[in-house]
Design an enzyme around this catalytic site. Structure first.
Site, mmCIF file in Angstrom:
data_model
loop_
_atom_site.group_PDB
_atom_site.id
_atom_site.type_symbol
_atom_site.label_atom_id
_atom_site.label_comp_id
_atom_site.label_asym_id
_atom_site.label_seq_id
_atom_site.Cartn_x
_atom_site.Cartn_y
_atom_site.Cartn_z
ATOM 1 C CB CYS A 195 -0.977 0.035 1.160
ATOM 2 S SG CYS A 195 -2.206 1.332 0.853
ATOM 3 C CB CYS A 374 -4.039 3.131 -3.532
ATOM 4 S SG CYS A 374 -3.284 3.705 -2.009
HETATM 5 C C1 LIG Z 1 -0.917 0.239 7.005
HETATM 6 C C2 LIG Z 1 -1.416 -0.547 5.823
HETATM 7 C C3 LIG Z 1 -2.402 -0.012 5.019
HETATM 8 C C4 LIG Z 1 -2.878 -0.706 3.918
HETATM 9 N N1 LIG Z 1 -3.891 -0.161 3.184
HETATM 10 C C5 LIG Z 1 -4.418 -0.865 2.166
HETATM 11 C C6 LIG Z 1 -5.562 -0.375 1.451
HETATM 12 O O1 LIG Z 1 -6.090 0.694 1.763
HETATM 13 N N2 LIG Z 1 -6.058 -1.119 0.433
HETATM 14 C C7 LIG Z 1 -5.509 -2.324 0.091
HETATM 15 O O2 LIG Z 1 -6.023 -2.966 -0.814
HETATM 16 N N3 LIG Z 1 -4.409 -2.808 0.725
HETATM 17 C C8 LIG Z 1 -3.867 -2.128 1.760
HETATM 18 N N4 LIG Z 1 -2.795 -2.640 2.452
HETATM 19 C C9 LIG Z 1 -2.027 -3.775 1.891
HETATM 20 C C10 LIG Z 1 -2.618 -5.155 2.129
HETATM 21 O O3 LIG Z 1 -2.873 -5.372 3.497
HETATM 22 C C11 LIG Z 1 -1.646 -6.191 1.597
HETATM 23 O O4 LIG Z 1 -1.267 -5.850 0.290
HETATM 24 C C12 LIG Z 1 -2.264 -7.579 1.586
HETATM 25 O O5 LIG Z 1 -2.562 -7.973 2.902
HETATM 26 C C13 LIG Z 1 -1.318 -8.569 0.928
HETATM 27 O O6 LIG Z 1 -1.800 -9.870 1.044
HETATM 28 P P1 LIG Z 1 -0.765 -11.099 1.078
HETATM 29 O O7 LIG Z 1 -1.583 -12.328 1.191
HETATM 30 O O8 LIG Z 1 0.210 -10.980 -0.014
HETATM 31 O O9 LIG Z 1 0.073 -10.877 2.423
HETATM 32 P P2 LIG Z 1 -0.471 -10.816 3.974
HETATM 33 O O10 LIG Z 1 -1.909 -10.523 3.966
HETATM 34 O O11 LIG Z 1 0.467 -9.925 4.634
HETATM 35 O O12 LIG Z 1 -0.288 -12.323 4.434
HETATM 36 C C14 LIG Z 1 0.935 -12.992 4.454
HETATM 37 C C15 LIG Z 1 0.804 -14.173 5.415
HETATM 38 O O13 LIG Z 1 1.926 -15.039 5.247
HETATM 39 C C16 LIG Z 1 2.334 -15.498 6.523
HETATM 40 N N5 LIG Z 1 3.743 -15.882 6.456
HETATM 41 C C17 LIG Z 1 4.833 -15.088 6.378
HETATM 42 N N6 LIG Z 1 5.952 -15.825 6.356
HETATM 43 C C18 LIG Z 1 5.555 -17.134 6.395
HETATM 44 C C19 LIG Z 1 6.255 -18.354 6.403
HETATM 45 N N7 LIG Z 1 7.592 -18.418 6.359
HETATM 46 N N8 LIG Z 1 5.532 -19.501 6.469
HETATM 47 C C20 LIG Z 1 4.169 -19.469 6.506
HETATM 48 N N9 LIG Z 1 3.462 -18.320 6.502
HETATM 49 C C21 LIG Z 1 4.155 -17.162 6.449
HETATM 50 C C22 LIG Z 1 2.079 -14.314 7.443
HETATM 51 O O14 LIG Z 1 1.962 -14.715 8.796
HETATM 52 C C23 LIG Z 1 0.783 -13.745 6.878
HETATM 53 O O15 LIG Z 1 -0.356 -14.279 7.520
HETATM 54 C C24 LIG Z 1 -2.325 -1.971 3.597
HETATM 55 C C25 LIG Z 1 -1.343 -2.540 4.414
HETATM 56 C C26 LIG Z 1 -0.903 -1.849 5.528
HETATM 57 C C27 LIG Z 1 0.125 -2.479 6.433
#
Ligand SMILES: Cc1cc2nc3c(=O)[nH]c(=O)nc-3n(C[C@H](O)[C@H](O)[C@H](O)COP(=O)(O)OP(=O)(O)OC[C@H]3O[C@@H](n4cnc5c(N)ncnc54)[C@H](O)[C@@H]3O)c2cc1C
Length: 446
Positions: A195, A374
């Site tokens: 983000c 965003c």
């Molecule tokens: C402050 C903030 C504001 C945001 N605002 C927005 C917004 O307004 N709109 C929007 O769309 N997005 C927003 N986002 C971004 C969004 O939250 C992420 O892009 C999204 O969560 C990504 O999904 P993901 O599944 O890739 O990763 P995540 O949701 O981060 O999940 C990754 C998972 O993998 C697990 N993991 C890590 N390492 C390992 C390992 N070695 N073995 C097993 N599991 C592991 C973690 O525990 C976690 O549960 C924001 C994020 C933040 C922090």
């Protein structure tokens, strides 16, 4: 009450990077084939959860495993509002056991090794989890320790905070309320982040808080960003420049936070365009730090990544470029779009379609256009809803000019999106707004 307290404690523990790999886990897989699955998903965040839900429905019980160490699932997009005192951290958290699909086997453990040649993942407790197909969805690692003194400052100085971590996001609002004047500094690091709007959204909310508290005249609001632009899409960058001018915010481009000295309340920035490697020191009365980020170390050290350390997938199909039975979704992938949950939603439909095709020996027919979104919150009831594609071209859902600050878009972000996330996306039923966009723009092209 006790449940909420425990969940908060567990969230803070699970998001603590030093703890992430060393926590004691138990192995909860009961698949009849032992530790071999049709599909293994690594990471139970936004992408992993949506993927597991989609495939559990298709493949049935015992066929899908999710390797995920955290007891708690966080809806991170509302952490911006938590930082501004508009939502609570508890509102962003649910027990992982309630969010992951009940038909999947949850392996409560961390992946510590990927062996894609031999089709297995090893976990921290030493288990070998074999798979026919693998989806990597580990999200990003927050590298606070790459900035000298920052971790210590986050722990010791109440005026240093970061909305990017469950442990530090609750510091932000009290710190904003304690500002009496001086420099309120917001940073953007010199790496890709999730983000990319979040570092400046909290700044607009903070500026409004300072104004409402009568402290704005004595407070300089400063955005020190490593980037050369305020936002990567021209249309929204122009809107944001207007907001910045109107609200008298100072933006310093190509300034990268390299050190925090909490004893003196100073922040040191590397001037990225300086050939002599110069730095500039700012005093602060409030510092919101966005840490450098990368794919997790375990992913970066695996054979799955490209030269930049991201899981090396085809930008249209999401299939791995070397290992055809491996896909990746979300922040840890090499997909060259802005890393958001909104992007994950759009990717999840493509992944479902294309991975199913690989399983059935068919063609990979769905193509990802880079859709991401965003919601650029500029006040506690205003938001510019940026939506765009790989070419940084607006791809707007609503038949109005989304480049304008709007109350309706704020409501969408603060009220509608969390419900959509918990009730539809984590259940694998949301693939982004493409279908609504087409309906709302009937006869108008995109
Ligand atoms: C402050 C903030 C504001 C945001 N605002 C927005 C917004 O307004 N709109 C929007 O769309 N997005 C927003 N986002 C971004 C969004 O939250 C992420 O892009 C999204 O969560 C990504 O999904 P993901 O599944 O890739 O990763 P995540 O949701 O981060 O999940 C990754 C998972 O993998 C697990 N993991 C890590 N390492 C390992 C390992 N070695 N073995 C097993 N599991 C592991 C973690 O525990 C976690 O549960 C924001 C994020 C933040 C922090």
């Amino acid at each position: 009450m006790a449940f909420r307290r425990n969940m908060l404690k567990s969230a803070v523990r699970c998001f603590s990077q030093t703890d992430t790999l060393s926590m004691v886990r138990h192995f909860s897989c009961t698949n009849h084939k032992g530790v071999s699955y049709k599909l293994v998903v690594v990471g139970g965040g936004s992408g992993g959860c949506a993927t597991a839900a989609k495939f559990c429905r298709e493949l049935g019980k015992g066929q899908v495993a999710v390797i995920e160490p955290s007891e708690t699932h966080a809806y991170q997009p509302i952490w911006t509002l938590v930082g501004a005192g508009l939502k609570t951290l508890e509102q962003s958290l649910r027990p992982m056991s309630k969010v992951l699909p009940s038909e999947c086997d949850w392996i409560k453990d961390s992946a510590v090794k990927f062996d894609p040649k031999n089709n297995y993942v090893e976990t921290a407790s030493g288990k070998k989890i074999e798979y026919e197909y693998l989806v990597v969805a580990t999200g990003l690692q927050l590298n606070y320790d790459k900035v000298k003194g920052l971790t210590e400052a986050l722990r010791s100085d109440p005026q240093v905070c970061s909305n990017y971590h469950a442990q530090y996001v609750t510091k932000t609002f009290p710190a904003l309320e304690a500002v009496e004047g001086g420099n309120a500094i917001f940073t953007f690091p010199n790496t890709p982040i999730k983000c990319a709007g979040a570092p400046q959204k909290i700044m607009y909310l903070a500026e409004e808080i300072f104004r409402n508290r009568g402290k704005r005249d004595k407070t300089n609001v400063i955005f020190n960003t490593s980037l050369p632009v305020i936002f990567g899409v021209k249309k929204y960058a122009e809107s944001l420049q207007h907001v910045i001018k109107e609200r008298n915010i100072k933006v310093n481009y190509r300034h990268n936070l390299v050190e925090v000295k909490p004893d003196k309340r100073e922040a040191v920035f590397q001037l990225l365009d300086s050939e002599k490697g110069e730095t500039k020191t700012f005093e602060y009365s409030f510092l919101h730090a966005t840490p450098p980020m990368s794919a997790p170390d375990v992913v970066r050290s695996s054979p799955l990544v490209n030269a930049d350390g991201w899981v090396d997938v085809n930008k249209q199909t999401l299939q791995h470029n070397k290992f055809p039975n491996v896909f990746s979704i979300g922040d840890c992938s090499s997909l060259p779009t802005s890393k958001t949950a909104a992007a994950v939603a759009a990717q999840s439909g493509v992944l479902k379609n294309n991975l199913t095709a690989v399983m059935k020996g068919g063609d990979l027919s769905r193509s990802y256009d880079g859709y991401t979104s965003c919601p650029l919150i500029t006040g506690k009831d205003k938001c510019i809803l940026a939506e765009f594609d790989y070419d940084a071209q607006p791809l707007e859902t609503f038949p109005v000019d989304q480049g304008k600050e709007r109350w309706s878009m704020y409501q969408m972000k603060a009220q509608v999106m969390p419900e959509l996330y918990w009730n539809v996306m984590t259940k694998g039923l949301w693939q982004g707004p493409a279908i609504f966009r087409k309906l709302m723009h009937l006869g108008m092209g995109r």
